[in-house]
Write an enzyme that holds these catalytic residues in place. Structure first.
Site, PDB file in Angstrom:
ATOM      1  CG  ASP A  29      11.359  18.735  55.706  1.00  5.80           C
ATOM      2  OD1 ASP A  29      11.355  17.263  55.371  1.00  5.80           O
ATOM      3  OD2 ASP A  29      12.250  19.320  56.313  1.00  5.80           O
ATOM      4  CB  ILE A  30      11.492  22.105  60.150  1.00  6.89           C
ATOM      5  CG1 ILE A  30      12.050  23.178  60.998  1.00  6.89           C
ATOM      6  CG2 ILE A  30      12.780  21.061  60.469  1.00  6.89           C
ATOM      7  CD1 ILE A  30      10.586  24.299  60.873  1.00  6.89           C
ATOM      8  CD  GLU A  88      16.375  14.283  60.038  1.00  9.28           C
ATOM      9  OE1 GLU A  88      16.650  14.503  58.918  1.00  9.28           O
ATOM     10  OE2 GLU A  88      16.057  15.429  60.950  1.00  9.28           O
ATOM     11  CG  HIS A  93       8.527  10.705  56.793  1.00  7.41           C
ATOM     12  ND1 HIS A  93       9.068   9.964  57.978  1.00  7.41           N
ATOM     13  CD2 HIS A  93       9.475  11.424  56.040  1.00  7.41           C
ATOM     14  CE1 HIS A  93      10.383  10.134  57.703  1.00  7.41           C
ATOM     15  NE2 HIS A  93      10.582  11.092  56.649  1.00  7.41           N
ATOM     16  CG  HIS A  95      10.586  13.523  52.104  1.00  7.76           C
ATOM     17  ND1 HIS A  95      10.958  14.499  52.714  1.00  7.76           N
ATOM     18  CD2 HIS A  95      10.968  12.484  52.588  1.00  7.76           C
ATOM     19  CE1 HIS A  95      11.778  14.136  53.827  1.00  7.76           C
ATOM     20  NE2 HIS A  95      11.628  12.844  53.763  1.00  7.76           N
TER      21      HIS A  95
HETATM   22  P1  5GP Z   1      13.911  11.446  56.516  1.00  2.00           P
HETATM   23  O1  5GP Z   1      13.662  10.464  57.803  1.00  2.00           O
HETATM   24  O2  5GP Z   1      12.872  10.812  55.603  1.00  2.00           O
HETATM   25  O3  5GP Z   1      15.277  10.977  55.974  1.00  2.00           O
HETATM   26  O4  5GP Z   1      13.935  12.840  56.869  1.00  2.00           O
HETATM   27  C1  5GP Z   1      13.120  13.502  57.735  1.00  2.00           C
HETATM   28  C2  5GP Z   1      12.626  14.741  57.464  1.00  2.00           C
HETATM   29  O5  5GP Z   1      12.137  15.324  58.511  1.00  2.00           O
HETATM   30  C3  5GP Z   1      13.807  15.663  57.006  1.00  2.00           C
HETATM   31  O6  5GP Z   1      13.592  16.407  55.756  1.00  2.00           O
HETATM   32  C4  5GP Z   1      13.828  16.761  58.374  1.00  2.00           C
HETATM   33  O7  5GP Z   1      14.041  17.962  57.775  1.00  2.00           O
HETATM   34  C5  5GP Z   1      12.467  16.751  58.791  1.00  2.00           C
HETATM   35  N1  5GP Z   1      12.249  17.136  60.184  1.00  2.00           N
HETATM   36  C6  5GP Z   1      13.054  16.593  61.311  1.00  2.00           C
HETATM   37  N2  5GP Z   1      12.617  17.172  62.104  1.00  2.00           N
HETATM   38  C7  5GP Z   1      11.706  17.826  61.996  1.00  2.00           C
HETATM   39  C8  5GP Z   1      10.845  18.622  63.004  1.00  2.00           C
HETATM   40  O8  5GP Z   1      10.865  18.581  63.851  1.00  2.00           O
HETATM   41  N3  5GP Z   1      10.030  19.464  62.282  1.00  2.00           N
HETATM   42  C9  5GP Z   1       9.514  19.334  60.871  1.00  2.00           C
HETATM   43  N4  5GP Z   1       8.919  20.166  60.413  1.00  2.00           N
HETATM   44  N5  5GP Z   1      10.420  18.574  60.169  1.00  2.00           N
HETATM   45  C10 5GP Z   1      11.403  17.824  60.581  1.00  2.00           C
END
Ligand code: 5GP
Length: 131
Positions: A29-30, A88, A93, A95
């Protein structure tokens, strides 16, 4: 339009990959909660975890299990936690987060890493991963 994770899987956007097979892709995760925070993503783009058919869900969990084992071997931590959010990025996915304290499970707590640290931890997890 392809999700940002599909673009990562296809190599259009760079990532710190830790594991891959025909159906799944795991990368750091970035914006990690803690060092080693990894995302496990099915290559087939679907939005919500619990809309997957049972077999796809179980296969994702099986691959995540193997990645979590590799994280535990590579990253000193109390345990590896698992969360599914998806608010987001609308591409399923998981975590996987090395937990030291409860604070690491909180997505408003973030850790800044250098490119070198990302590369080092991705290589470490990748080395410990067994298909
Ligand atoms: P969620 O959708 O589960 O709320 O969060 C999405 C996750 O993807 C976040 O923790 C965010 O940091 C990660 N994320 C979003 N865009 C990117 C990206 O371009 N590259 C990476 N490696 N992680 C990402």
């Amino acid at each position: 339009m392809s999700s940002i994770f599909t673009k990562i899987i296809q190599g259009q956007i760079p990532s710190y990959k830790v594991a891959e097979n025909d159906d799944y892709f795991a990368f750091l995760d970035i914006n990690p909660n803690s060092k080693g925070h990894t995302l496990v993503v099915p290559k087939k783009e679907d939005d919500k975890l619990f809309d997957l058919d049972e077999d796809s869900y179980l296969k994702l969990m099986k691959f995540s299990y193997k990645v979590a084992k590799a994280i535990k071997r590579a990253v000193p931590c109390e345990r590896v936690g698992m969360s599914v959010i998806g608010l987001e990025v609308p591409h399923v996915h998981v975590h996987l987060i090395p937990l030291h304290t409860m604070a690491d499970a909180n997505f408003s707590k973030k850790e800044e890493l250098t490119k070198g640290q990302f590369e080092e931890i991705a290589n470490e997890i990748s080395r410990k991963f067994q298909l």
